[in-house]
Design a protein around this motif. Structure first.
Motif, PDB file in Angstrom:
ATOM      1  N   GLN A  64      15.667  33.164 -44.343  1.00  0.00           N
ATOM      2  CA  GLN A  64      15.678  31.743 -44.722  1.00  0.00           C
ATOM      3  C   GLN A  64      14.398  31.340 -45.448  1.00  0.00           C
ATOM      4  OE1 GLN A  64      18.322  29.841 -44.184  1.00  0.00           O
ATOM      5  NE2 GLN A  64      19.324  30.425 -42.311  1.00  0.00           N
ATOM      6  N   THR A  65      13.733  32.295 -46.066  1.00  0.00           N
ATOM      7  CA  THR A  65      12.464  31.983 -46.722  1.00  0.00           C
ATOM      8  C   THR A  65      12.655  31.565 -48.184  1.00  0.00           C
ATOM      9  OG1 THR A  65      12.293  34.374 -46.925  1.00  0.00           O
ATOM     10  CG2 THR A  65      10.874  33.326 -45.326  1.00  0.00           C
ATOM     11  N   LYS A 122      14.494  29.345 -49.251  1.00  0.00           N
ATOM     12  CA  LYS A 122      14.545  27.877 -49.331  1.00  0.00           C
ATOM     13  C   LYS A 122      13.176  27.321 -49.688  1.00  0.00           C
ATOM     14  CE  LYS A 122      18.280  27.236 -46.037  1.00  0.00           C
ATOM     15  NZ  LYS A 122      18.644  26.818 -44.698  1.00  0.00           N
ATOM     16  N   GLY A 123      12.146  27.950 -49.146  1.00  0.00           N
ATOM     17  CA  GLY A 123      10.777  27.514 -49.413  1.00  0.00           C
ATOM     18  C   GLY A 123      10.433  27.611 -50.890  1.00  0.00           C
ATOM     19  N   LEU A 124      11.028  28.607 -51.554  1.00  0.00           N
ATOM     20  CA  LEU A 124      10.771  28.765 -52.983  1.00  0.00           C
ATOM     21  C   LEU A 124      11.651  27.828 -53.804  1.00  0.00           C
ATOM     22  CD1 LEU A 124      10.482  32.648 -53.289  1.00  0.00           C
ATOM     23  CD2 LEU A 124       8.657  30.970 -53.293  1.00  0.00           C
ATOM     24  N   ILE A 125      12.879  27.619 -53.332  1.00  0.00           N
ATOM     25  CA  ILE A 125      13.795  26.769 -54.101  1.00  0.00           C
ATOM     26  C   ILE A 125      13.277  25.331 -54.164  1.00  0.00           C
ATOM     27  CG2 ILE A 125      16.130  25.811 -54.194  1.00  0.00           C
ATOM     28  CD1 ILE A 125      17.092  28.404 -52.895  1.00  0.00           C
TER      29      ILE A 125
END
Lengths: 307, 277
Positions: free
Chosen positions: B101-102, B104-107
């Motif tokens: 789920q990491t 998402k942090g970039l998106i």
């Protein structure tokens, strides 16, 4: 520029099911959150809280309707708001196989944060994890992971914070510490939780979400009033007296319902004003145990659905 | 309008991605070391087999493979086999980030999605290039060629990296939508690559297989890579085997595949936002 930091306009989201049909995760949600306000989204699992947060943070596209963050359309102007948002999804968005410091450094560089090394130490000290920064995150306890996740969000200095279940599974001391930190921020915060006491202590206003619908949006004061007015009393007594008690209770207009339990039941009443009257009645029975119970989220929903 | 600050920020983000990926790779040293060993195994058995065949008679040759140069082609085959890792690079990274789920942090970050692709490729190149460079040096010591031929070889090698990256991105993007199909594609890509005479000469295969190999575009690009080195030693012999088809396939794939892959990435990213699985 709008006075609202966050606004949604008939925001809806449907998820297609494999077996056919749809799940309505959000149904024409309209909420407005002022700048500097701490806004709580309360609802049971599957209420649509995370879906709403994911749409507002540009992670998901709505099926219909739209939302604005600081006056910018989330769908059409996503690039203008991305550096203004901070998202904490529990203890997600952390690389467990990196150290805490490497995680924070990585996101600081992605967000182009200046002097991030100093800020990392400052934040870690505030959260009490400074001695753990060089350790791999997989060694962290759940509480420490949440603290690191919050450090990550605060490090990027967002204008609006989205915190999805930020305090789930923490011990009371840590919860208190985290709440104090959130209250000191003076920022626009949208916080989702199904822990009522968290919402109660932190938020200025609260929205109740259930099955994708906003049941009610109200101030913290009105929410607390509702909590005070909703009273549940658990009693235990020899079961041969139970039917007679239930019969008597059914004649009282301030009693909403009686929920049967193994050794007695729970009396649900609508006002504390009638407390003495009820206690007087109960004193005529051989009650072995009496205890006021905090209403559950489900109880509050039942109350709200009657409004 | 292009700004110098944007370029600086993009470079910073690409380097941040690369550094993070390298740290994740180096976390488990043994697994990392296996990446170097596996391709060695892939040329060890072919070496034994080809050495045995050529030792039977000096008159034996298979196309441009002879007793004197087959080691060169095996060393080049090691480099190609080592690059196969790029095919699964994006699939494995996207899948890992999806599960952790990491992503998402970039998106939600002010982040150009293509920085992710470039950052991951740079990490892979940092891992690949030293090893490949060592093998190319060994080739150069054992089979020296003029500098111009070496540059020709390196350009073809670079084009193959770009093709592999394109296929890797395509498989990675499909993985976001449907893991099952991407697994099938990933395996198919490896199968097609295997059926492209990376290590063995074409003539060693049965006639029916030779027919299928000739339909395989990978055959032409790997053949061209090997022959480009041989052309620096024996150009007359090498150019008997190099045809316009070799260059046509190489250029078409090096331009077409990355374009298709990046368009698909953009489309899927917009439509599903990576989390849409």
């Amino acid at each position: 520029m709008s006075d609202f930091a966050i606004q949604t306009f008939d925001l809806s989201k449907k998820y297609k099911l494999k077996k056919g049909g749809y799940v309505q995760a959000l149904n024409k949600v309209n909420i407005s959150i002022k700048e500097g306000e701490i806004f709580g989204l309360l609802g049971p699992n599957g209420a649509g809280k995370t879906t709403l947060v994911e749409i507002l943070t540009t992670l998901l596209q709505p099926t219909s309707g739209y939302a604005e963050i600081l006056g910018y359309n989330v769908l059409k102007q996503a690039n203008k708001i991305k550096n203004k948002l901070g998202l904490m999804l529990g203890h997600e968005i952390i690389y467990y196989r990196l150290t805490g410091k490497d995680n924070l450094k990585f996101f600081a560089r992605i967000y182009n944060i200046k002097n991030f090394n100093k800020k990392i130490v400052e934040l870690a000290t505030i959260f009490g994890i400074e001695n753990w920064l060089e350790e791999y995150v997989e060694k962290y306890s759940r509480g420490m992971k949440l603290k690191l996740a919050l450090c990550r969000v605060l490090l990027i200095e967002p204008e609006i914070l989205f915190l999805d279940e930020p305090l789930l599974g923490l011990d009371p001391n840590t919860i208190k510490q985290m709440i104090d930190i959130l209250l000191d921020l003076n920022q626009t915060i949208l916080i989702t939780s199904h822990q009522m006491h968290v919402i109660q202590q932190v938020c200025d206003r609260v929205a109740f979400l259930n099955k994708g619908n906003v049941i009610k949006v109200d101030t913290q004061e009105n929410f607390q009033k509702l909590m005070r007015e909703t009273i549940y009393i658990r009693i235990e007594l020899p079961l041969e007296h139970l039917n007679k008690l239930k019969q008597e209770l059914s004649t009282l207009d301030y009693i909403i319902e009686f929920l049967d339990e193994k050794r007695g039941g729970i009396i649900h009443m609508n006002s504390k004003n009638n407390y003495p009257d009820l206690l007087h009645l109960l004193s005529t029975y051989p009650i072995t145990k009496i205890q006021e119970v905090e209403p559950t989220l489900g109880d509050i929903f039942i109350e709200l659905s009657k409004i | 309008m292009f700004k110098a600050n944007d370029l600086k920020l993009n470079i910073k983000q690409i380097l941040a991605i690369s550094e993070k990926e390298l740290k994740l790779h180096l976390r488990y040293g043994f697994k990392f070391a296996l990446r170097y060993i596996k391709p060695l195994v892939s040329i060890f058995i072919p070496y034994i087999i080809l050495a045995k065949i050529f030792s039977l008679s000096e008159a034996f040759y298979f196309d441009y493979y002879t007793e004197y140069n087959f080691l060169l082609f095996l060393l080049i085959a090691y480099c190609i086999n080592y690059m196969f890792g790029i095919l699964d690079l994006y699939k494995e990274t996207f899948r890992r980030e999806k599960i952790w789920q990491t992503l998402k942090g970039l998106i939600i970050a002010p982040f150009n999605r293509f920085n992710l692709i470039v950052g991951l490729l740079i990490t892979e190149l940092i891992i690949i290039i030293p090893t490949v460079a060592i093998f190319i040096m060994i080739c150069y010591i054992l089979f020296p060629i003029p500098l111009i031929s070496l540059l020709h070889f390196c350009s073809i090698f670079l084009a193959i990296i770009i093709i592999f990256m394109g296929i890797g991105v395509l498989i990675g993007v499909i993985d976001i939508v449907n893991e099952d199909i991407s697994n099938l594609l990933s395996y198919s890509a490896k199968f097609i690559s295997w059926l492209s005479c990376v290590t063995y000469p074409l003539k060693l295969f049965p006639r029916i297989l030779q027919f299928f190999i000739r339909l395989n575009p990978f055959y032409y690009i790997f053949d061209l890579l090997k022959l480009s080195w041989w052309a620096g030693i024996d150009p007359i012999d090498a150019y008997k085997y190099i045809s316009w088809q070799h260059y046509f396939v190489l250029f078409t794939m090096a331009i077409g595949i990355p374009i298709i892959a990046l368009c698909s990435f953009e489309r899927i990213y917009n439509r599903y936002g990576i989390t849409g699985y």
